[in-house]
Design an enzyme around this catalytic site. Structure first.
Site, PDB file in Angstrom:
ATOM      1  N   GLU A 103       0.828  -1.205   0.000  1.00 34.23           N
ATOM      2  CA  GLU A 103       0.000   0.000   0.000  1.00 34.23           C
ATOM      3  C   GLU A 103       0.860   1.253   0.000  1.00 34.23           C
ATOM      4  O   GLU A 103       2.009   1.232   0.440  1.00 34.23           O
ATOM      5  CB  GLU A 103      -0.880   0.020   1.266  1.00 34.23           C
ATOM      6  CG  GLU A 103      -2.281  -0.514   1.069  1.00 34.23           C
ATOM      7  CD  GLU A 103      -3.169   0.404   0.222  1.00 34.23           C
ATOM      8  OE1 GLU A 103      -2.654   1.285  -0.494  1.00 34.23           O
ATOM      9  OE2 GLU A 103      -4.387   0.230   0.279  1.00 34.23           O
ATOM     10  N   ASP A 104       0.287   2.330  -0.494  1.00 31.51           N
ATOM     11  CA  ASP A 104       0.962   3.615  -0.390  1.00 31.51           C
ATOM     12  C   ASP A 104       0.752   4.220   0.995  1.00 31.51           C
ATOM     13  O   ASP A 104       1.686   4.695   1.626  1.00 31.51           O
ATOM     14  CB  ASP A 104       0.482   4.584  -1.485  1.00 31.51           C
ATOM     15  CG  ASP A 104      -1.038   4.649  -1.577  1.00 31.51           C
ATOM     16  OD1 ASP A 104      -1.719   3.735  -1.059  1.00 31.51           O
ATOM     17  OD2 ASP A 104      -1.561   5.608  -2.165  1.00 31.51           O
ATOM     18  N   ASP A 107      -4.522   5.112   6.337  1.00 32.28           N
ATOM     19  CA  ASP A 107      -5.046   6.321   6.978  1.00 32.28           C
ATOM     20  C   ASP A 107      -5.907   5.906   8.163  1.00 32.28           C
ATOM     21  O   ASP A 107      -5.436   5.847   9.298  1.00 32.28           O
ATOM     22  CB  ASP A 107      -5.822   7.121   5.930  1.00 32.28           C
ATOM     23  CG  ASP A 107      -6.351   8.427   6.467  1.00 32.28           C
ATOM     24  OD1 ASP A 107      -6.204   8.686   7.670  1.00 32.28           O
ATOM     25  OD2 ASP A 107      -6.938   9.211   5.691  1.00 32.28           O
TER      26      ASP A 107
HETATM   27  C1  PRP Z   1      -6.114   5.107  -0.267  1.00 29.55           C
HETATM   28  C2  PRP Z   1      -4.953   4.151  -0.002  1.00 29.55           C
HETATM   29  C3  PRP Z   1      -5.605   3.004   0.690  1.00 29.55           C
HETATM   30  C4  PRP Z   1      -6.765   3.662   1.433  1.00 29.55           C
HETATM   31  C5  PRP Z   1      -6.371   3.822   2.854  1.00 29.55           C
HETATM   32  O1  PRP Z   1      -6.724   4.749  -1.451  1.00 29.55           O
HETATM   33  O2  PRP Z   1      -4.308   3.755  -1.188  1.00 29.55           O
HETATM   34  O3  PRP Z   1      -6.072   2.021  -0.194  1.00 29.55           O
HETATM   35  O4  PRP Z   1      -6.984   4.938   0.849  1.00 29.55           O
HETATM   36  O5  PRP Z   1      -7.385   4.456   3.569  1.00 29.55           O
HETATM   37  P1  PRP Z   1      -7.920   3.902   4.956  1.00 29.55           P
HETATM   38  O6  PRP Z   1      -6.740   3.456   5.763  1.00 29.55           O
HETATM   39  O7  PRP Z   1      -8.604   5.110   5.565  1.00 29.55           O
HETATM   40  O8  PRP Z   1      -8.884   2.789   4.704  1.00 29.55           O
HETATM   41  P2  PRP Z   1      -7.856   5.643  -2.144  1.00 29.55           P
HETATM   42  O9  PRP Z   1      -9.201   5.184  -1.643  1.00 29.55           O
HETATM   43  O10 PRP Z   1      -7.530   7.087  -1.955  1.00 29.55           O
HETATM   44  O11 PRP Z   1      -7.771   5.216  -3.671  1.00 29.55           O
HETATM   45  P3  PRP Z   1      -6.570   5.393  -4.724  1.00 29.55           P
HETATM   46  O12 PRP Z   1      -5.433   4.495  -4.231  1.00 29.55           O
HETATM   47  O13 PRP Z   1      -7.133   4.906  -6.001  1.00 29.55           O
HETATM   48  O14 PRP Z   1      -6.171   6.827  -4.749  1.00 29.55           O
END
Ligand code: PRP
Length: 183
Positions: A103-104, A107
């Site tokens: 994961e990047d 949050d």
């Molecule tokens: C981001 C990130 C995780 C998720 C984390 O993706 O890549 O998958 O949010 O959030 P959390 O810990 O609050 O559940 P995003 O939904 O922004 O989609 P993307 O990667 O396509 O930008």
């Protein structure tokens, strides 16, 4: 894209490209040690994880395969609810595999908590998580993250895969945006 291309839209660089590279090198060495003798199935979560998947995977010496999932969290605006919908599932069967989710950012932690449980119920031999960044509130959720690149403050960040309105994903560093960008 670099900092000069962003002009006044960039507030601050939080993690430079060099620091990210160095940290991923350390994580890759740890992962290689932990998975010695095993084949890894790297699972990237689209779309933000594309950069870290590309960089981390190329630093690993372990035998590995890659697969991708796209998930969407039900919720209002930027708040995820913990209820996750699979938009694109894995192409491979995870039964008996050693899965490492890449994961990047973590949050709220809700997406990963759900995903880890989901892949375990499919019979994965193990499911661990590697993330480039983690925000403090993720600690409140019961999700065990084996590999964390950087603990970052609870600020809205862009770059290295992370977007604002689909922009800035291709920044090589992680930074914050000037308030005028949102307003
Ligand atoms: C981001 C990130 C995780 C998720 C984390 O993706 O890549 O998958 O949010 O959030 P959390 O810990 O609050 O559940 P995003 O939904 O922004 O989609 P993307 O990667 O396509 O930008």
């Amino acid at each position: 894209m670099d900092a000069t291309d962003m002009g006044s839209d960039l507030k601050e660089v939080l993690i430079s490209a060099e620091d990210m590279d160095r940290r991923l090198e350390e994580l890759a060495a740890e992962i290689d040690r932990d998975y010695a003798g095993k084949e890894i199935l790297l699972v990237g979560v689209l779309r933000g994880a594309v950069m870290v998947m590309a960089d981390l995977s190329r630093k690993l010496h372990s035998p590995l395969q890659m697969d991708w999932m796209a998930v969407s969290s039900y919720g209002s605006g930027t708040k995820s609810s913990g209820v996750v919908r699979i938009l694109k599932d894995l192409d491979q069967d995870v039964n008996g595999r050693h899965v490492l989710i890449v994961e990047d950012i973590i949050d709220s932690g809700l997406t990963l908590s759900w995903l880890q449980k989901n892949l375990l119920t499919r019979g994965a031999a193990s499911v661990e998580i590697a993330t480039a960044m983690r925000k403090p509130r993720a600690a409140k959720v019961d999700v065990d993250v084996a590999y964390v690149g950087f603990e970052i403050p609870d600020e809205f960040v862009v770059g290295y895969g992370l977007d604002y309105a689909e922009k800035y994903r291709h920044l090589p560093f992680v930074g914050t945006l000037a308030p005028h960008v949102y307003q």
